[in-house]
Design a protein around this motif. Structure first.
Motif, PDB file in Angstrom:
ATOM      1  N   VAL A 196      -5.698   1.611  -3.885  1.00 12.77           N
ATOM      2  CA  VAL A 196      -5.239   2.980  -3.627  1.00 12.77           C
ATOM      3  C   VAL A 196      -5.045   3.210  -2.132  1.00 12.77           C
ATOM      4  O   VAL A 196      -5.788   2.698  -1.300  1.00 12.77           O
ATOM      5  N   ASN A 197      -4.043   4.035  -1.821  1.00 14.80           N
ATOM      6  CA  ASN A 197      -3.714   4.285  -0.422  1.00 14.80           C
ATOM      7  C   ASN A 197      -3.698   5.772  -0.078  1.00 14.80           C
ATOM      8  O   ASN A 197      -3.760   6.134   1.084  1.00 14.80           O
ATOM      9  N   ASN A 254      -8.508   0.109  -7.776  1.00 12.24           N
ATOM     10  CA  ASN A 254      -7.132   0.026  -8.248  1.00 12.24           C
ATOM     11  C   ASN A 254      -7.158  -0.269  -9.746  1.00 12.24           C
ATOM     12  O   ASN A 254      -8.185  -0.680 -10.288  1.00 12.24           O
ATOM     13  N   PHE A 293     -13.561   6.644  -1.820  1.00 12.06           N
ATOM     14  CA  PHE A 293     -12.316   6.743  -1.062  1.00 12.06           C
ATOM     15  C   PHE A 293     -12.642   7.465   0.243  1.00 12.06           C
ATOM     16  O   PHE A 293     -12.498   8.679   0.366  1.00 12.06           O
ATOM     17  N   ARG A 306     -12.453   1.563  -0.118  1.00 12.29           N
ATOM     18  CA  ARG A 306     -11.550   1.744  -1.270  1.00 12.29           C
ATOM     19  C   ARG A 306     -12.124   0.916  -2.413  1.00 12.29           C
ATOM     20  O   ARG A 306     -11.534  -0.058  -2.866  1.00 12.29           O
ATOM     21  N   ILE A 336      -6.245   8.041 -10.612  1.00 14.61           N
ATOM     22  CA  ILE A 336      -7.021   7.011 -11.308  1.00 14.61           C
ATOM     23  C   ILE A 336      -8.348   7.573 -11.786  1.00 14.61           C
ATOM     24  O   ILE A 336      -8.805   7.273 -12.899  1.00 14.61           O
ATOM     25  N   GLU A 391      -3.351   9.150  -5.320  1.00 12.46           N
ATOM     26  CA  GLU A 391      -3.576   7.953  -6.137  1.00 12.46           C
ATOM     27  C   GLU A 391      -5.038   7.860  -6.564  1.00 12.46           C
ATOM     28  O   GLU A 391      -5.337   7.529  -7.717  1.00 12.46           O
ATOM     29  N   ALA A 392      -5.946   8.164  -5.637  1.00 17.01           N
ATOM     30  CA  ALA A 392      -7.377   8.098  -5.953  1.00 17.01           C
ATOM     31  C   ALA A 392      -7.743   9.098  -7.042  1.00 17.01           C
ATOM     32  O   ALA A 392      -8.457   8.760  -7.999  1.00 17.01           O
ATOM     33  N   ARG A 450       0.822  -1.211   0.000  1.00 12.92           N
ATOM     34  CA  ARG A 450       0.000   0.000   0.000  1.00 12.92           C
ATOM     35  C   ARG A 450       0.860   1.267   0.000  1.00 12.92           C
ATOM     36  O   ARG A 450       0.463   2.292  -0.540  1.00 12.92           O
ATOM     37  N   HIS A 479      -1.949  -3.374  -9.883  1.00 11.87           N
ATOM     38  CA  HIS A 479      -1.490  -2.404  -8.893  1.00 11.87           C
ATOM     39  C   HIS A 479      -2.231  -2.617  -7.576  1.00 11.87           C
ATOM     40  O   HIS A 479      -3.366  -3.102  -7.560  1.00 11.87           O
ATOM     41  N   ARG A 508       3.606   0.789  -3.368  1.00  8.51           N
ATOM     42  CA  ARG A 508       2.885   0.724  -4.642  1.00  8.51           C
ATOM     43  C   ARG A 508       3.411  -0.392  -5.536  1.00  8.51           C
ATOM     44  O   ARG A 508       3.311  -0.323  -6.772  1.00  8.51           O
TER      45      ARG A 508
END
Length: 615
Positions: A587-588, A580, A453, A467, A596, A592-593, A35, A584, A38
């Motif tokens: 998302v953390n 995700n 998220f 998530r 994407i 990242e969220a 996480r 991959h 990545r």
């Protein structure tokens, strides 16, 4: 001044390395290194996870009571060659030819780091100088865990790495039996401490033990009695599934679920021949797995036996054999113990079709499989098993069960507000702040795709709403959009569904306690209503589902979103898949969220108190 907190860090340092934090007998956090790094299934020491614990929970290094590693048996070869993250399918095939064939058939000592010297990663923590000394030694010997020198070295290495990181005394570092870690985690995840529980573990290797059955019996004064029923190293399924996965051209240790998902497409008249091949290997006698004819190895031997068989027949034959073998063993364990409550952990516990059949066939039994029962949860298992190793006196008062899987990093609202400022001024987007669950439900009802998220991250591989990518479960065509434009998943693999508890029996034929379906670790057949209204969230061929049923206020905000969708559509469920991109980790971070969301065909992003919509 005496430390008022008892702080235990549990570590699984292997495939999908994970760390957990237990404070005063309660697991307060658990997260996998992938996480933060990545890198999917990252096998490196969970350095970033532990650093997050220290920062998030304001821990001073000298406060740490114990660091507990799962597995006494451990070797560096896979870690240093990045076996789980950089190996291609061709690398796994080369490993069979260059390492396992010489070891098994030619009785040669072969070193993993010699064969794959081009893959050695010296730059992982604690650094190149440390690892070069290790490599120099292991190149001259058989670096498999069957070598007792390697086992001792593995414990010394892990001790030194933790000392370099945390600066603690060596006597604070413990090594926990692998099988016992699975059992402890399974039991303390159930929360059912009033009656005896049959605790089963099934995996591929462990510390030379790959199956066990123990009877956990609560006693007066919160004491606990543990009776060993059975244990051994001859359980074939974990390793057999691994190598059949490779024979079929998938990545072992990762894509076994694809083989399981493929199995329903073949009929008995086609797969019976394959199943009969597997049946010649092993059977069950009493509470033990025993070989009829032990294969010399599980790659070359099985590959030759399966030559000429169709891929779907192989998948189905393996799954059918797996089901019959395990169910027979479980029945025998129940007959011997008379237990009504069962919990199961270990990598084979991920086989949700087996779990469904256990629940369905054994009508009076409640089966519970905890979140991510594979080795990633062993970070928690190490903590629980350590407590059990000290004493079983008043243990049920000292240790608290896991009540949910939301054990990862939370979403910081202040950071969210800063990050989304650009969307207010960009004409391609609309940002809403009022009744956002209602607004998101409307978008999903309009056959659009929303990513969520919010709140603390779920532990493990299953997204449980926080998530998640969410869609209308009744729209079967939405699967193609998610697969091709966001996830790039294999077309035959099913999605899952999140369902509110009050409506779960409308959609599913529930076979045991409703709480057994909290974590997508069990499977159900859909009802006729479910086959219509949740069609996109079911297996395309057999109409089964791996549901996430929300109970006991586990996630009120997510439950509200489902309820809003239900008020609009009459369907109180959502198609749910992990947030995700293919290959991959989930998302953390907010960055990242957002990344994407912008680059994919997602239609909206649901954040704490904000909903961003593409026009």
């Amino acid at each position: 001044m005496k430390n008022s907190r008892e702080i235990i860090i549990g570590i699984n340092w292997e495939q999908n390395s994970t760390a957990s934090l237990m404070i005063n007998g309660k697991i307060v956090a658990c997260v996998s290194e992938e996480r933060f790094s990545r890198v999917k299934n990252d096998e490196r020491y969970p350095y970033h996870c532990i650093n997050w614990f220290i920062k998030e929970f304001k821990i001073k290094k000298n406060e740490i009571t114990k660091v507990c590693f799962i597995s006494k048996v451990w070797a560096t070869g896979y870690i240093l060659t990045r076996h789980y993250t950089t190996f291609s399918i061709n690398d796994y095939l080369l490993e069979q030819k260059k390492i396992w064939y010489p070891r098994i058939y030619l009785n040669k000592k072969v070193s993993q780091v010699n064969v794959f010297k081009n893959k050695i990663d010296f730059n992982q923590f604690p650094g190149i100088k440390f690892w070069k000394k290790i490599i120099k030694y292991t190149r001259s010997i058989n670096d498999h865990v069957s070598n007792k020198q390697i086992v001792k070295l593995g414990q010394n290495i892990r001790t030194k790495v933790v000392q370099k990181h945390l600066g603690i005394d060596a006597n604070k570092i413990k090594f926990i039996d692998h099988s016992f870690g699975h059992a402890a985690y399974a039991y303390f995840s159930t929360g059912k401490f009033k009656s005896k529980t049959l605790v089963l573990t099934l995996d591929a290797f462990g510390d030379n033990i790959n199956y066990s059955a123990n009877l956990f019996k609560p006693k007066k004064n919160k004491d606990l009695d543990i009776k060993k029923i059975s244990r051994g190293s001859d359980f074939i399924i974990g390793r057999l599934y691994r190598y059949v996965t490779l024979i079929l051209g998938f990545k072992p240790n990762e894509h076994e679920y694809k083989v399981m998902g493929l199995a329903p497409y073949s009929k008995p008249k086609y797969f019976n021949k394959v199943e009969n091949i597997f049946k010649t290997f092993q059977t069950v006698k009493g509470t033990k797995f025993v070989y009829k004819n032990k294969p010399k190895d599980l790659f070359f031997h099985v590959k030759n036996k399966l030559e000429g068989q169709r891929f779907d027949s192989i998948a189905a034959g393996l799954q059918s054999y797996t089901e019959s073998l395990i169910i027979r063993w479980v029945k025998n364990c129940i007959k011997k113990t008379k237990a009504k409550n069962i919990c199961l952990a270990g990598g084979v516990g991920l086989n949700v079709k087996v779990n469904m059949l256990i629940s369905k066939i054994l009508k009076d039994i409640n089966l519970f499989v905890p979140p991510s029962p594979d080795d990633s949860s062993q970070a928690m298992g190490a903590c629980y098993a350590y407590y059990l190793s000290l004493s079983k006196k008043k243990i049920l008062k000292k240790v608290r069960p896991i009540k949910h899987a939301y054990l990862g990093p939370d979403v910081n609202l202040d950071i969210v507000k800063k990050k989304i400022k650009k969307f207010y001024v960009n004409k391609k987007y609309v940002v809403k702040k009022n009744k956002i669950n209602f607004e998101a439900a409307k978008i999903i009802a309009n056959n659009k795709i929303v990513a969520r998220f919010c709140g603390k991250a779920e532990f493990g591989a299953r997204s449980l709403g926080n998530r998640s990518i969410l869609a209308n479960p009744k729209n079967n065509s939405i699967k193609k959009i998610i697969n091709e434009k966001i996830k790039n998943r294999d077309f035959w693999m099913p999605f899952a569904a999140s369902v509110t508890n009050n409506f779960s029996r409308k959609y599913f034929n529930i076979d045991c306690d409703i709480k057994s379906y909290n974590y997508m670790t069990n499977c159900v057949l859909a009802t006729n209503v479910g086959k219509t209204e949740l069609v996109a969230a079911l297996h395309p061929y057999d109409s089964t589902c791996r549901p996430h049923i929300l109970t006991n206020h586990q996630n009120d905000s997510y439950n509200e979103l489902i309820m809003e969708f239900g008020k609009i559509t009459g369907i109180y469920a959502l198609l749910n898949t992990s947030f995700n991109l293919h290959g991959h980790p989930i998302v953390n971070s907010i960055d990242e969220a957002i990344n994407i969301f912008i680059k994919s065909d997602l239609d909206a992003l649901l954040l704490p108190k904000h909903l961003i919509i593409k026009k």
